[in-house]
Scaffold this active site. Structure first.
Site, PDB file in Angstrom:
ATOM      1  N   TYR A  21       0.833  -1.219   0.000  1.00 49.97           N
ATOM      2  CA  TYR A  21       0.000   0.000   0.000  1.00 49.97           C
ATOM      3  C   TYR A  21       0.866   1.266   0.000  1.00 49.97           C
ATOM      4  O   TYR A  21       0.767   2.100  -0.913  1.00 49.97           O
ATOM      5  CB  TYR A  21      -0.912  -0.045   1.230  1.00 49.97           C
ATOM      6  CG  TYR A  21      -1.658   1.218   1.555  1.00 49.97           C
ATOM      7  CD1 TYR A  21      -2.305   1.959   0.563  1.00 49.97           C
ATOM      8  CD2 TYR A  21      -1.744   1.659   2.878  1.00 49.97           C
ATOM      9  CE1 TYR A  21      -3.016   3.113   0.884  1.00 49.97           C
ATOM     10  CE2 TYR A  21      -2.457   2.807   3.201  1.00 49.97           C
ATOM     11  CZ  TYR A  21      -3.075   3.536   2.204  1.00 49.97           C
ATOM     12  OH  TYR A  21      -3.772   4.672   2.519  1.00 49.97           O
ATOM     13  N   ASN A  42       8.406  -9.671  -1.886  1.00 45.69           N
ATOM     14  CA  ASN A  42       8.185 -11.132  -1.947  1.00 45.69           C
ATOM     15  C   ASN A  42       6.691 -11.471  -2.081  1.00 45.69           C
ATOM     16  O   ASN A  42       6.329 -12.643  -2.066  1.00 45.69           O
ATOM     17  CB  ASN A  42       8.799 -11.834  -0.726  1.00 45.69           C
ATOM     18  CG  ASN A  42       8.097 -11.477   0.568  1.00 45.69           C
ATOM     19  OD1 ASN A  42       7.084 -10.774   0.575  1.00 45.69           O
ATOM     20  ND2 ASN A  42       8.626 -11.955   1.681  1.00 45.69           N
ATOM     21  N   ASN A  45       2.300 -10.111   1.227  1.00 49.24           N
ATOM     22  CA  ASN A  45       1.067  -9.391   1.588  1.00 49.24           C
ATOM     23  C   ASN A  45       0.728  -8.374   0.501  1.00 49.24           C
ATOM     24  O   ASN A  45       0.240  -7.289   0.776  1.00 49.24           O
ATOM     25  CB  ASN A  45       1.260  -8.699   2.949  1.00 49.24           C
ATOM     26  CG  ASN A  45      -0.043  -8.165   3.511  1.00 49.24           C
ATOM     27  OD1 ASN A  45      -1.114  -8.699   3.223  1.00 49.24           O
ATOM     28  ND2 ASN A  45       0.034  -7.088   4.279  1.00 49.24           N
ATOM     29  N   ASP A  68      13.184 -11.720  -1.409  1.00 54.08           N
ATOM     30  CA  ASP A  68      13.086 -11.402   0.006  1.00 54.08           C
ATOM     31  C   ASP A  68      14.344 -10.672   0.481  1.00 54.08           C
ATOM     32  O   ASP A  68      15.448 -10.992   0.045  1.00 54.08           O
ATOM     33  CB  ASP A  68      12.954 -12.738   0.761  1.00 54.08           C
ATOM     34  CG  ASP A  68      12.422 -12.541   2.154  1.00 54.08           C
ATOM     35  OD1 ASP A  68      11.264 -12.893   2.386  1.00 54.08           O
ATOM     36  OD2 ASP A  68      13.175 -12.022   3.005  1.00 54.08           O
ATOM     37  N   THR A 136       3.681   4.028  16.508  1.00 53.07           N
ATOM     38  CA  THR A 136       3.473   3.025  17.556  1.00 53.07           C
ATOM     39  C   THR A 136       4.670   2.911  18.490  1.00 53.07           C
ATOM     40  O   THR A 136       4.524   2.437  19.619  1.00 53.07           O
ATOM     41  CB  THR A 136       3.164   1.662  16.886  1.00 53.07           C
ATOM     42  OG1 THR A 136       1.880   1.769  16.279  1.00 53.07           O
ATOM     43  CG2 THR A 136       3.128   0.523  17.863  1.00 53.07           C
ATOM     44  N   TYR A 158       5.081  -6.027  17.488  1.00 52.96           N
ATOM     45  CA  TYR A 158       5.227  -5.261  16.242  1.00 52.96           C
ATOM     46  C   TYR A 158       5.936  -3.932  16.497  1.00 52.96           C
ATOM     47  O   TYR A 158       6.928  -3.596  15.846  1.00 52.96           O
ATOM     48  CB  TYR A 158       3.851  -5.028  15.595  1.00 52.96           C
ATOM     49  CG  TYR A 158       3.849  -3.905  14.591  1.00 52.96           C
ATOM     50  CD1 TYR A 158       4.608  -3.989  13.438  1.00 52.96           C
ATOM     51  CD2 TYR A 158       3.114  -2.729  14.819  1.00 52.96           C
ATOM     52  CE1 TYR A 158       4.643  -2.938  12.536  1.00 52.96           C
ATOM     53  CE2 TYR A 158       3.136  -1.689  13.930  1.00 52.96           C
ATOM     54  CZ  TYR A 158       3.903  -1.790  12.784  1.00 52.96           C
ATOM     55  OH  TYR A 158       3.942  -0.743  11.904  1.00 52.96           O
ATOM     56  N   LYS A 162       9.874  -2.571  15.436  1.00 49.33           N
ATOM     57  CA  LYS A 162      10.205  -1.330  14.720  1.00 49.33           C
ATOM     58  C   LYS A 162      11.211  -0.506  15.524  1.00 49.33           C
ATOM     59  O   LYS A 162      12.154   0.068  14.959  1.00 49.33           O
ATOM     60  CB  LYS A 162       8.931  -0.516  14.471  1.00 49.33           C
ATOM     61  CG  LYS A 162       8.001  -1.127  13.430  1.00 49.33           C
ATOM     62  CD  LYS A 162       8.598  -0.996  12.036  1.00 49.33           C
ATOM     63  CE  LYS A 162       7.612  -1.316  10.935  1.00 49.33           C
ATOM     64  NZ  LYS A 162       8.136  -1.057   9.590  1.00 49.33           N
TER      65      LYS A 162
HETATM   66  C1  UD1 Z   1      -2.989   0.537  14.115  1.00 47.68           C
HETATM   67  C2  UD1 Z   1      -2.020  -0.198  14.989  1.00 47.68           C
HETATM   68  C3  UD1 Z   1      -0.670   0.442  14.863  1.00 47.68           C
HETATM   69  C4  UD1 Z   1      -0.213   0.392  13.421  1.00 47.68           C
HETATM   70  C5  UD1 Z   1      -1.247   1.023  12.515  1.00 47.68           C
HETATM   71  C6  UD1 Z   1      -0.876   0.671  11.108  1.00 47.68           C
HETATM   72  C7  UD1 Z   1      -3.336  -1.155  16.803  1.00 47.68           C
HETATM   73  C8  UD1 Z   1      -3.640  -1.107  18.268  1.00 47.68           C
HETATM   74  N1  UD1 Z   1      -2.496  -0.218  16.348  1.00 47.68           N
HETATM   75  O1  UD1 Z   1      -3.058   1.892  14.570  1.00 47.68           O
HETATM   76  O2  UD1 Z   1       0.254  -0.215  15.680  1.00 47.68           O
HETATM   77  O3  UD1 Z   1       0.997   1.089  13.276  1.00 47.68           O
HETATM   78  O4  UD1 Z   1      -2.555   0.487  12.777  1.00 47.68           O
HETATM   79  O5  UD1 Z   1      -1.722   1.243  10.200  1.00 47.68           O
HETATM   80  O6  UD1 Z   1      -3.825  -2.006  16.083  1.00 47.68           O
HETATM   81  N2  UD1 Z   1     -11.245   1.622  15.039  1.00 47.68           N
HETATM   82  C9  UD1 Z   1     -12.604   1.335  15.131  1.00 47.68           C
HETATM   83  N3  UD1 Z   1     -13.104   0.334  14.335  1.00 47.68           N
HETATM   84  C10 UD1 Z   1     -12.326  -0.404  13.488  1.00 47.68           C
HETATM   85  C11 UD1 Z   1     -10.937  -0.110  13.417  1.00 47.68           C
HETATM   86  C12 UD1 Z   1     -10.441   0.903  14.220  1.00 47.68           C
HETATM   87  O7  UD1 Z   1     -13.350   1.966  15.881  1.00 47.68           O
HETATM   88  O8  UD1 Z   1     -12.825  -1.317  12.813  1.00 47.68           O
HETATM   89  C13 UD1 Z   1     -10.720   2.739  15.844  1.00 47.68           C
HETATM   90  C14 UD1 Z   1      -9.582   2.356  16.764  1.00 47.68           C
HETATM   91  O9  UD1 Z   1     -10.059   1.974  18.029  1.00 47.68           O
HETATM   92  C15 UD1 Z   1      -8.776   3.677  16.793  1.00 47.68           C
HETATM   93  C16 UD1 Z   1      -8.995   4.266  15.400  1.00 47.68           C
HETATM   94  O10 UD1 Z   1     -10.185   3.668  14.909  1.00 47.68           O
HETATM   95  O11 UD1 Z   1      -9.330   4.566  17.735  1.00 47.68           O
HETATM   96  C17 UD1 Z   1      -7.873   3.973  14.438  1.00 47.68           C
HETATM   97  O12 UD1 Z   1      -7.614   2.582  14.411  1.00 47.68           O
HETATM   98  P1  UD1 Z   1      -6.666   1.918  13.315  1.00 47.68           P
HETATM   99  O13 UD1 Z   1      -7.040   2.394  11.970  1.00 47.68           O
HETATM  100  O14 UD1 Z   1      -6.652   0.435  13.547  1.00 47.68           O
HETATM  101  O15 UD1 Z   1      -5.239   2.546  13.623  1.00 47.68           O
HETATM  102  P2  UD1 Z   1      -4.398   2.548  14.995  1.00 47.68           P
HETATM  103  O16 UD1 Z   1      -5.032   1.732  16.038  1.00 47.68           O
HETATM  104  O17 UD1 Z   1      -4.115   3.967  15.322  1.00 47.68           O
END
Ligand code: UD1
Length: 350
Positions: A21, A42, A45, A68, A136, A158, A162
């Site tokens: 992406y 590779n 994903n 890879d 993160t 993860y 990093k």
């Molecule tokens: C997530 C990862 C982070 C990673 C990043 C990569 C976690 C805890 N963190 O970040 O380590 O670097 O993705 O892109 O997974 N949310 C919903 N519904 C959903 C999905 C998310 O409500 O179906 C909310 C989450 O609670 C959060 C916000 O949307 O408040 C953003 O979530 P997300 O897009 O998954 O990103 P991060 O959690 O910030």
């Protein structure tokens, strides 16, 4: 003539994980800026179809090497074939939950892969490296906005993988003073190329908010699951710093240009935030997406997702001071472009 040992000014740029992406969007921005690129991927994903799409944008033709970053002989062949101007390292795995279940695989792919790559760069005396890091690494920040000198406390394998790479690159930079290394800590990259031809194509059920909203809007999912409305934020939902993936891509071009023009710091792996500096809540994102697309986005409030934090957004001023970059595209443009991609490609690249 700027000639940091070993690297040319106008050789190609190696983009590892370049079929993914973020990689495809960086490829588009690099080619638009006049760089030649070689993608090493590779396809664990991603898909070669993404590179075909990238090459159909009329920006140039990325060379594709399937393989890879652990493969030392392959890296030796790639680096012997041309004098690279720099390397952008994105190849890796990034699902938080999976990293908890499979830490050995995460450390092997992320840390082991980066080690193999930087060792090959040292062997071939390629000086410029930009590493794809993440916000993160800050964990649950004590202070907002989050600046680069905030404490580093990643909360899962993860994030720790990093951070370990950043630390390893710092040690390599100290031992190889001719190298110029930067780690870009992304906040939440979202959106898609304005052409709608490339975008995020997650396998299975998306973990992240934006692809989940977009798949709901297009009818692949029934409703968005909002993870908690009892966070200590104004509307109770989580706040993040979303930035357009093309802004992220332009950030890499600006960082690389800076290194090619003699920037960077001998002996240091410079860590730099790429964020917009603005926080947006989950409900605000859903509203913005609805307004930008005219689609209904049904949602349901569920409990908090384990490991989530309430709110964070970047202090992005260091990137501006260092290489003149700021995020330019609005939430409305993010939603428009994400929707453009998702509606034209409801099943991704398939
Ligand atoms: C997530 C990862 C982070 C990673 C990043 C990569 C976690 C805890 N963190 O970040 O380590 O670097 O993705 O892109 O997974 N949310 C919903 N519904 C959903 C999905 C998310 O409500 O179906 C909310 C989450 O609670 C959060 C916000 O949307 O408040 C953003 O979530 P997300 O897009 O998954 O990103 P991060 O959690 O910030």
């Amino acid at each position: 003539m700027n000639s940091v040992k070993g690297s040319s000014r106008d050789g190609p740029v190696l983009v590892t994980g370049g079929a993914g992406y973020i990689g495809t969007h960086i490829g588009a921005a690099l080619m638009k800026a006049g760089h030649r690129i070689v993608i090493l991927d590779n396809f664990s994903n991603s898909t070669p179809l993404a590179v075909d799409r990238l090459n159909s944008l009329g920006l140039g033709c990325a060379e594709l090497v399937e393989g890879d970053v652990h493969d030392e002989a392959l890296l030796d062949r790639v680096f012997s074939a041309d004098r690279f101007s720099g390397v952008i390292h994105l190849a890796g795995v990034k699902a938080v939950g999976e990293s908890v279940a499979e830490p050995i695989r995460y450390y092997d792919i992320n840390v082991g892969g980066a080690l193999s790559l930087v060792a090959a760069m040292v062997r071939h005396q390629i000086s410029r490296l930009i590493f794809s890091s993440t916000a993160t690494v800050y964990g649950d920040p004590a202070k907002l906005p989050v600046a680069e000198d905030a404490s580093l406390q990643p909360e899962h394998p993860y994030g720790r993988s990093k951070l370990m790479i950043e630390q390893m690159l710092q040690d390599v930079a100290a031992a190889q003073p001719w190298m110029r290394i930067m780690s870009l800590r992304y906040f939440n990259p979202v959106g898609a190329h304005p052409s709608g031809r490339i975008g995020e194509d997650p396998k299975g059920i998306p973990n992240n908010l934006f692809p989940y909203i977009a798949q709901t809007a297009v009818g692949v999912r029934d409703e968005v699951r909002v993870f908690g409305d009892d966070w200590p934020t104004p509307d109770g939902t989580g706040i993040r710093d979303y930035l357009h993936v093309m802004d992220v891509a332009e950030g890499h071009v600006a960082a690389l240009t800076h290194l090619i023009d003699g920037g960077g710091k001998s002996g240091r792996n410079l860590a730099v935030n790429l964020g917009s500096g603005h926080g947006t809540s989950v409900l605000e994102v859903i509203r913005a997406f609805r307004e930008a697309t005219g689609r209904e986005i049904p949602y349901r409030i569920l409990g908090r997702r384990p490991g989530d934090v309430a709110a964070y957004w970047a202090d992005p001023t260091y990137a501006e001071r260092l290489f003149g970059w700021t995020a330019k595209l609005s939430m409305a443009e993010i939603c428009r472009d994400h929707w453009n991609w998702q509606s034209a490609n409801p099943d991704g690249y398939k």
